[in-house]
Each structure stands twice: as structure tokens, then as C-alpha cells.
Design a protein around this motif. Structure first.
Motif, PDB file in Angstrom:
ATOM      1  N   LEU A  77       0.837  -1.203   0.000  1.00  0.00           N
ATOM      2  CA  LEU A  77       0.000   0.000   0.000  1.00  0.00           C
ATOM      3  C   LEU A  77       0.872   1.253   0.000  1.00  0.00           C
ATOM      4  CD1 LEU A  77      -2.893   1.046   0.012  1.00  0.00           C
ATOM      5  CD2 LEU A  77      -2.853   0.970   2.518  1.00  0.00           C
ATOM      6  N   ARG A  78       1.983   1.198   0.734  1.00  0.00           N
ATOM      7  CA  ARG A  78       2.896   2.343   0.736  1.00  0.00           C
ATOM      8  C   ARG A  78       3.433   2.634  -0.660  1.00  0.00           C
ATOM      9  NH1 ARG A  78       5.006  -0.116   5.690  1.00  0.00           N
ATOM     10  NH2 ARG A  78       4.312   1.133   7.478  1.00  0.00           N
ATOM     11  N   GLU A  79       3.557   1.587  -1.488  1.00  0.00           N
ATOM     12  CA  GLU A  79       4.124   1.740  -2.831  1.00  0.00           C
ATOM     13  C   GLU A  79       3.131   2.314  -3.829  1.00  0.00           C
ATOM     14  OE1 GLU A  79       5.721  -2.038  -3.961  1.00  0.00           O
ATOM     15  OE2 GLU A  79       7.010  -2.157  -2.192  1.00  0.00           O
ATOM     16  N   LEU A  80       1.879   2.488  -3.434  1.00  0.00           N
ATOM     17  CA  LEU A  80       0.885   3.074  -4.338  1.00  0.00           C
ATOM     18  C   LEU A  80       1.312   4.512  -4.641  1.00  0.00           C
ATOM     19  CD1 LEU A  80      -1.808   1.839  -5.441  1.00  0.00           C
ATOM     20  CD2 LEU A  80      -2.987   3.226  -3.748  1.00  0.00           C
ATOM     21  N   ASP A  81       1.668   4.787  -5.880  1.00  0.00           N
ATOM     22  CA  ASP A  81       2.311   6.034  -6.264  1.00  0.00           C
ATOM     23  C   ASP A  81       1.299   7.014  -6.844  1.00  0.00           C
ATOM     24  OD1 ASP A  81       3.962   8.046  -7.122  1.00  0.00           O
ATOM     25  OD2 ASP A  81       5.336   6.752  -8.234  1.00  0.00           O
ATOM     26  N   ASP A  82       1.186   8.183  -6.227  1.00  0.00           N
ATOM     27  CA  ASP A  82       0.182   9.150  -6.676  1.00  0.00           C
ATOM     28  C   ASP A  82       0.491   9.735  -8.051  1.00  0.00           C
ATOM     29  OD1 ASP A  82       2.400  10.509  -5.685  1.00  0.00           O
ATOM     30  OD2 ASP A  82       1.231  12.252  -5.053  1.00  0.00           O
ATOM     31  N   ILE A  83       1.742   9.650  -8.499  1.00  0.00           N
ATOM     32  CA  ILE A  83       2.069  10.211  -9.811  1.00  0.00           C
ATOM     33  C   ILE A  83       2.035   9.148 -10.907  1.00  0.00           C
ATOM     34  CG2 ILE A  83       3.466  12.057  -8.799  1.00  0.00           C
ATOM     35  CD1 ILE A  83       5.950  10.525  -9.668  1.00  0.00           C
ATOM     36  N   GLY A  84       1.763   7.901 -10.536  1.00  0.00           N
ATOM     37  CA  GLY A  84       1.682   6.843 -11.534  1.00  0.00           C
ATOM     38  C   GLY A  84       0.313   6.794 -12.176  1.00  0.00           C
ATOM     39  N   PRO A  86      -3.178   5.530 -12.520  1.00  0.00           N
ATOM     40  CA  PRO A  86      -4.017   4.926 -11.471  1.00  0.00           C
ATOM     41  C   PRO A  86      -4.350   3.458 -11.694  1.00  0.00           C
ATOM     42  CG  PRO A  86      -4.825   7.102 -12.021  1.00  0.00           C
ATOM     43  CD  PRO A  86      -3.758   6.781 -13.018  1.00  0.00           C
ATOM     44  N   LEU A  87      -4.775   3.092 -12.904  1.00  0.00           N
ATOM     45  CA  LEU A  87      -5.170   1.707 -13.146  1.00  0.00           C
ATOM     46  C   LEU A  87      -3.966   0.771 -13.072  1.00  0.00           C
ATOM     47  CD1 LEU A  87      -7.804   2.145 -15.995  1.00  0.00           C
ATOM     48  CD2 LEU A  87      -8.183   1.877 -13.542  1.00  0.00           C
ATOM     49  N   THR A  88      -2.808   1.241 -13.521  1.00  0.00           N
ATOM     50  CA  THR A  88      -1.581   0.441 -13.415  1.00  0.00           C
ATOM     51  C   THR A  88      -1.189   0.264 -11.958  1.00  0.00           C
ATOM     52  OG1 THR A  88      -0.793   1.219 -15.570  1.00  0.00           O
ATOM     53  CG2 THR A  88       0.850   0.310 -14.069  1.00  0.00           C
ATOM     54  N   GLU A  89      -1.274   1.335 -11.181  1.00  0.00           N
ATOM     55  CA  GLU A  89      -0.929   1.281  -9.758  1.00  0.00           C
ATOM     56  C   GLU A  89      -1.847   0.328  -9.008  1.00  0.00           C
ATOM     57  OE1 GLU A  89       1.622   2.761  -8.040  1.00  0.00           O
ATOM     58  OE2 GLU A  89       2.363   3.287 -10.034  1.00  0.00           O
ATOM     59  N   LEU A  90      -3.148   0.400  -9.271  1.00  0.00           N
ATOM     60  CA  LEU A  90      -4.097  -0.462  -8.581  1.00  0.00           C
ATOM     61  C   LEU A  90      -3.953  -1.920  -9.027  1.00  0.00           C
ATOM     62  CD1 LEU A  90      -7.125   1.981  -8.613  1.00  0.00           C
ATOM     63  CD2 LEU A  90      -5.919   1.164  -6.581  1.00  0.00           C
ATOM     64  N   ARG A  91      -3.675  -2.126 -10.312  1.00  0.00           N
ATOM     65  CA  ARG A  91      -3.442  -3.496 -10.797  1.00  0.00           C
ATOM     66  C   ARG A  91      -2.212  -4.090 -10.109  1.00  0.00           C
ATOM     67  NH1 ARG A  91      -3.418  -2.428 -15.700  1.00  0.00           N
ATOM     68  NH2 ARG A  91      -5.466  -3.206 -16.334  1.00  0.00           N
ATOM     69  N   ALA A 138      -6.186   6.801   0.553  1.00  0.00           N
ATOM     70  CA  ALA A 138      -7.554   7.131   0.143  1.00  0.00           C
ATOM     71  C   ALA A 138      -7.591   8.529  -0.472  1.00  0.00           C
ATOM     72  CB  ALA A 138      -8.502   7.041   1.335  1.00  0.00           C
ATOM     73  N   ALA A 139      -6.795   9.436   0.081  1.00  0.00           N
ATOM     74  CA  ALA A 139      -6.719  10.792  -0.467  1.00  0.00           C
ATOM     75  C   ALA A 139      -6.114  10.769  -1.871  1.00  0.00           C
ATOM     76  CB  ALA A 139      -5.898  11.684   0.456  1.00  0.00           C
ATOM     77  N   VAL A 140      -5.127   9.911  -2.085  1.00  0.00           N
ATOM     78  CA  VAL A 140      -4.532   9.761  -3.416  1.00  0.00           C
ATOM     79  C   VAL A 140      -5.588   9.267  -4.412  1.00  0.00           C
ATOM     80  CG1 VAL A 140      -2.912   8.382  -4.796  1.00  0.00           C
ATOM     81  CG2 VAL A 140      -2.175   9.374  -2.607  1.00  0.00           C
ATOM     82  N   ILE A 141      -6.353   8.252  -4.003  1.00  0.00           N
ATOM     83  CA  ILE A 141      -7.393   7.696  -4.882  1.00  0.00           C
ATOM     84  C   ILE A 141      -8.463   8.739  -5.175  1.00  0.00           C
ATOM     85  CG2 ILE A 141      -9.193   5.931  -5.046  1.00  0.00           C
ATOM     86  CD1 ILE A 141      -7.338   4.114  -3.332  1.00  0.00           C
ATOM     87  N   LYS A 142      -8.841   9.516  -4.169  1.00  0.00           N
ATOM     88  CA  LYS A 142      -9.828  10.584  -4.383  1.00  0.00           C
ATOM     89  C   LYS A 142      -9.305  11.617  -5.374  1.00  0.00           C
ATOM     90  CE  LYS A 142     -12.317  12.117  -0.900  1.00  0.00           C
ATOM     91  NZ  LYS A 142     -12.708  12.655   0.433  1.00  0.00           N
ATOM     92  N   ASP A 154     -16.091   4.873  -3.225  1.00  0.00           N
ATOM     93  CA  ASP A 154     -15.579   5.129  -1.887  1.00  0.00           C
ATOM     94  C   ASP A 154     -14.179   4.527  -1.778  1.00  0.00           C
ATOM     95  OD1 ASP A 154     -14.938   4.659   0.942  1.00  0.00           O
ATOM     96  OD2 ASP A 154     -16.990   5.314   1.342  1.00  0.00           O
ATOM     97  N   PRO A 155     -13.117   5.336  -1.648  1.00  0.00           N
ATOM     98  CA  PRO A 155     -11.751   4.792  -1.670  1.00  0.00           C
ATOM     99  C   PRO A 155     -11.434   3.877  -0.497  1.00  0.00           C
ATOM    100  CG  PRO A 155     -11.725   7.133  -1.126  1.00  0.00           C
ATOM    101  CD  PRO A 155     -13.122   6.807  -1.548  1.00  0.00           C
ATOM    102  N   TRP A 156     -12.018   4.144   0.672  1.00  0.00           N
ATOM    103  CA  TRP A 156     -11.760   3.285   1.841  1.00  0.00           C
ATOM    104  C   TRP A 156     -12.341   1.883   1.593  1.00  0.00           C
ATOM    105  CZ3 TRP A 156     -12.499   8.503   2.299  1.00  0.00           C
ATOM    106  CH2 TRP A 156     -11.539   9.206   3.031  1.00  0.00           C
TER     107      TRP A 156
END
Length: 209
Positions: A77-84, A86-91, A138-142, A154-156
Motif C-alpha cells: 500500500l505504501r508503494e501506491l504512487d500518486d504520480i503513476g 491509477p489503473l496500473t498502480e491499482l493493478r 484514500a486521499a490519493v485515490i480521491k 468510496d476509496p476506503w
């Protein structure tokens, strides 16, 4: 000024790791309440007095394991990158969580047992470190949603759903393999699960229109 703890020797560190490995097996099988120092000592192949030289109480062993577990569990979860993308990061996040279910099933069961008991020993970690990180991501996803990069949701609960579906393959592995049967219940089940969950989540998150 606090006196720093003395540095452990290589042998002392190896003994601690041996104890923690044995305790992981015992706790993940029997739960915290059903486990004893004697069981852990036996699994580690050492005497109870020798074990107590390294850890004074069962609670100390469990606390060390849970802190390590939480660090490991939160790493993807820490590696979820806000500048990447989104679909690639979540995959990638879904893939990493499934890999953890495959590679760390005992750790997953240990965590699940603790939660089912009401998290009496790790509630401060859940309300502190875990909540802070989930709120941050969650803020990144929003932000991705506001930018129109993924569908609004709902990101949570999205994060909870990824946890639930991926960790199922560790916590309920016996059930999964029994239902899939010998032809589909081998190691390939994780790749099958990854493809399905990617389709489920990623298709559902693609922007509409």
C-alpha cells in the motif's frame, strides 16, 4: 538520557529469528490464547529457560511478530504512487497482495486471528499507523477520481475490498483448493485469481464515457 540497548551478536540474532519462526507457526495454528511458551520452545528446538532469555513473555514474542507483520502487510500500500497511472498502480497493488497471500499464508492467518479476537494486542497499531496510511492513500485515490482518471467510488471501501478478496486466498486456502479441485487448485490458482480480480476491479474503475 536513555542508555542504548546492547547490540546483539550474530548468534543471538539467529536465536531470536529461530524463536520468531517457531512462534509464527504456533500462533498461526493455535491462535494467541491457544499457544504457550512451552509449545514455542518445543517448535524452536530449545529449552524454555533458553527461550525466556530472549523473550520474557509470550506477549513480547507476539508483539514482535505483529509489528513485523504489519510492516510487511502495509508495504504494497505504501508503494501506491500518486504520480503513476491509477489503473496500473491499482493493478500492481492487487498483484502484490495476492503474492503475499501466496507467500505468507501463516502471517495472514495470524493477523486474521488477532482481528477476530477484537485486536486486543494491536489496536493502537490499527488506529495509528494503519489508519494514517489508509487515509493517506484514500486521499490519493480521491485525487485520481477528481481528475477523472478513475470512476468515482468510496476509496476506503475499495481498499477494504482488495484486502478481503486477496487475503481470502491465504485465510481460506483449504476451502479454495477443495472447491477448485485437483485440476485447478494448484499453484496456478493465484494467477487465475489475479486475472479475475484485475478484471473485476480495473474494469469497474475505468472512467465512464
Amino acid at each position: 538520557m536513555d542508555t542504548p540497548a546492547p547490540r546483539r551478536t550474530r548468534i543471538q540474532q539467529e536465536k531470536r529469528e529461530l524463536i520468531l519462526e517457531a512462534a509464527l507457526e504456533v500462533f498461526s495454528t493455535n491462535g494467541f490464547r491457544g499457544s504457550t511458551i512451552d509449545q514455542i520452545a518445543e517448535a524452536a528446538g530449545m529449552s524454555k529457560p533458553n527461550l525466556l532469555y530472549y523473550f520474557r513473555r509470550k506477549e513480547d514474542i507476539h508483539e514482535t511478530l505483529m509489528q513485523r507483520l504489519l510492516d510487511t502487510w502495509l508495504a504494497p500500500l505504501r508503494e501506491l504512487d500518486d504520480i503513476g497511472d491509477p489503473l496500473t498502480e491499482l493493478r500492481s497493488y492487487i498483484r502484490r497482495k495476492l503474492e503475499m497471500a501466496r507467500d505468507f499464508p501463516r502471517e495472514s492467518r495470524l493477523f486474521a486471528n488477532e482481528i477476530l479476537q477484537g485486536a486486543p494486542r494491536i489496536m493502537p497499531l490499527l488506529e495509528g499507523e494503519l489508519k494514517t496510511l489508509v487515509d493517506e492513500k484514500a486521499a490519493v485515490i480521491k485525487g485520481w477520481m477528481r481528475a477523472g482518471k478513475i470512476a468515482r467510488t468510496d476509496p476506503w471501501h475499495l481498499i477494504f475490498s482488495i484486502w478481503a478478496t486477496t487475503q481470502h486466498y491465504a485465510d481460506f486456502d483449504v476451502q479454495v483448493r477443495a472447491v477448485l479441485g485437483p485440476n485447478r487448485g494448484g499453484d496456478g490458482r493465484f494467477e487465475d485469481a489475479a486475472r479475475f480480480l484485475e478484471q473485476l476491479f480495473i474494469d469497474g474503475l475505468k472512467p465512464k464515457g
